[in-house]
Design a protein around this motif. Sequence first.
Motif, PDB file in Angstrom:
ATOM      1  N   GLU A 273      33.864  49.022  47.562  1.00 19.10           N
ATOM      2  CA  GLU A 273      32.521  48.625  48.027  1.00 19.10           C
ATOM      3  C   GLU A 273      32.492  48.410  49.530  1.00 19.10           C
ATOM      4  OE1 GLU A 273      30.320  45.702  45.946  1.00 19.10           O
ATOM      5  OE2 GLU A 273      30.975  46.353  43.971  1.00 19.10           O
ATOM      6  N   ARG A 400      39.409  45.697  40.248  1.00 17.60           N
ATOM      7  CA  ARG A 400      38.707  45.880  41.521  1.00 17.60           C
ATOM      8  C   ARG A 400      37.735  44.726  41.782  1.00 17.60           C
ATOM      9  NH1 ARG A 400      38.222  51.187  43.745  1.00 17.60           N
ATOM     10  NH2 ARG A 400      39.582  52.700  42.738  1.00 17.60           N
ATOM     11  N   GLN A 401      36.972  44.344  40.760  1.00 19.61           N
ATOM     12  CA  GLN A 401      36.019  43.247  40.916  1.00 19.61           C
ATOM     13  C   GLN A 401      36.734  41.938  41.179  1.00 19.61           C
ATOM     14  OE1 GLN A 401      32.580  43.435  41.127  1.00 19.61           O
ATOM     15  NE2 GLN A 401      32.947  41.326  41.826  1.00 19.61           N
ATOM     16  N   ARG A 402      37.875  41.740  40.515  1.00 14.07           N
ATOM     17  CA  ARG A 402      38.630  40.492  40.723  1.00 14.07           C
ATOM     18  C   ARG A 402      39.138  40.406  42.158  1.00 14.07           C
ATOM     19  NH1 ARG A 402      39.398  36.133  40.907  1.00 14.07           N
ATOM     20  NH2 ARG A 402      40.848  34.736  39.832  1.00 14.07           N
ATOM     21  N   LEU A 404      37.662  41.730  44.782  1.00 14.80           N
ATOM     22  CA  LEU A 404      36.493  41.409  45.604  1.00 14.80           C
ATOM     23  C   LEU A 404      36.136  39.931  45.487  1.00 14.80           C
ATOM     24  CD1 LEU A 404      34.153  44.481  44.959  1.00 14.80           C
ATOM     25  CD2 LEU A 404      35.470  43.979  47.020  1.00 14.80           C
ATOM     26  N   ASP A 405      36.278  39.370  44.277  1.00 15.94           N
ATOM     27  CA  ASP A 405      35.992  37.945  44.081  1.00 15.94           C
ATOM     28  C   ASP A 405      36.952  37.092  44.898  1.00 15.94           C
ATOM     29  OD1 ASP A 405      33.981  38.653  42.338  1.00 15.94           O
ATOM     30  OD2 ASP A 405      35.175  38.304  40.527  1.00 15.94           O
ATOM     31  N   SER A 411      28.341  41.603  46.758  1.00 14.93           N
ATOM     32  CA  SER A 411      27.697  42.912  46.870  1.00 14.93           C
ATOM     33  C   SER A 411      26.266  42.760  47.367  1.00 14.93           C
ATOM     34  CB  SER A 411      27.711  43.627  45.517  1.00 14.93           C
ATOM     35  OG  SER A 411      27.011  42.858  44.552  1.00 14.93           O
TER      36      SER A 411
END
Length: 485
Positions: A273, A400-402, A404-405, A411
């Motif tokens: 992202e 991937r989301q983890r 970013l967290d 986002s």
Amino acid sequence: MSSPAGSNSPAALPIVAVATAPGRGGIGVVRVSGPALAPVVQALCGGPLEPRRATYLPFLDADGTAIDHGIAIHFPAPHSYTGEDVLELQGHGGPVVLQLLLSRCLQAGRELGMRLAEPGEFTRRAFLNDKLDLAQAEAVSDLIEASTETAARSAARSLDGEFSLLIGALADSLTRLRILTEATLDFPEEEIDFLERADAAGQLARIRARLGEVLVQARQGALLREGLTVVFAGQPNVGKSSLLNALAGAELAIVTPIAGTTRDRLQQTIQIEGVPLNIVDTAGLRSVGETADEVERIGIERSWEAIAKADVVLHLHDARGEGEETCAVGAAASHEGEASGARDAAAAVGAEIAARLRHGIPALAVINKIDTLADPRPGVDAAGAVRISAKTGEGIPALRQRLLDIAGWHSGQDGVFIARERHLQALRQAGAHLEEAGAHLGAAQHIELFAEELRQAQGQLSAIAGALHSDDLLGLIFSRFCIGK
């Protein structure tokens, strides 16, 4: 902001540099900046040029022959990038041709004291001549060095002045509160009532809240600029290299069933992202006594060095050794003792990782090879571990989301501007001063301290845009620019 140097100072002498990247290309640019460049324009272009109009002509050598043919543009002061006279010669991008043009400019400008530009000196002059503030000047370098599209767009916002406008609005609010506070100091018997009627506490609270919002945005911008260093760690053959390939979408690392394939650190920058992740794949971790291979031992030592510098560590485990209630497909019950030993070894590695991490740096457990289980269940489990298969891609989106967290990325941050660590430090220090100011506001005998904390906070904000700066700071910032910019 300090004024530009006088006409007789070395800083005001004309400078010249090749402004395009080294190597061969279709176009190369030589840039000149300084006061009164008319003699240089005459020598190189054969006469004066119409201001800000591209003119095709020969670039003349000392004997009148053409060095090259190209476009010349003259930007008279103060309507130029640096605020000085600027001459740009756009010719063919061969290194020999550009060096000939550079030498000719130095020759033509010898009597003016022309010299080669230092890294970032054109932008530094733009800052000193009030064409850019310091945050915008830094954004020039950040735009050039941007590693992702999101970072480039955010740097462009900072260059347009979005970050500076936010800081300026905060500084203006502080100025109004400081004026109110300073006015009350002349009437000590009425100052508390006066501040209460003017809602000084409410003004301060609103400034602190807005500062907090700007700090959140700045953290996002700093993340886009610096990225996140993610280190893969774990025992040999748990799938670290396979995960690197899965995240990167390319075969970057050698993957085999043989334990210890990766002997040294492999580094690759990817983006999620728009956020750059600097991935470091390390050699499999095990105790020194477990390997007699000198190369592998050195690789393990380098793994520990990488872990000590990480922003986040992904501790990979093999799903077949994690005590699954459902046995691995095709595995025999006789392997339970082997799995127990693997769990003990993984626990020992995990304890060592935790001991070597910097304070506050997270270690995320990643259970790999779930494709070998009868019940894969990809995603984040109840213990917070991420269950994946680097082979099939199951669970990779959750990982991937983890990441970013952990990075703190949100986002849809269309208004994010680029920021640097010094900006974050200044915002944090300004926040600390405002917190102290709040503590002093309620006590009549502390109004002077309240005023002083407001002044200190405003000083921190002013330093971001460069209203207050030191030559050492400017030298550090602009020395990291490329020559010609």
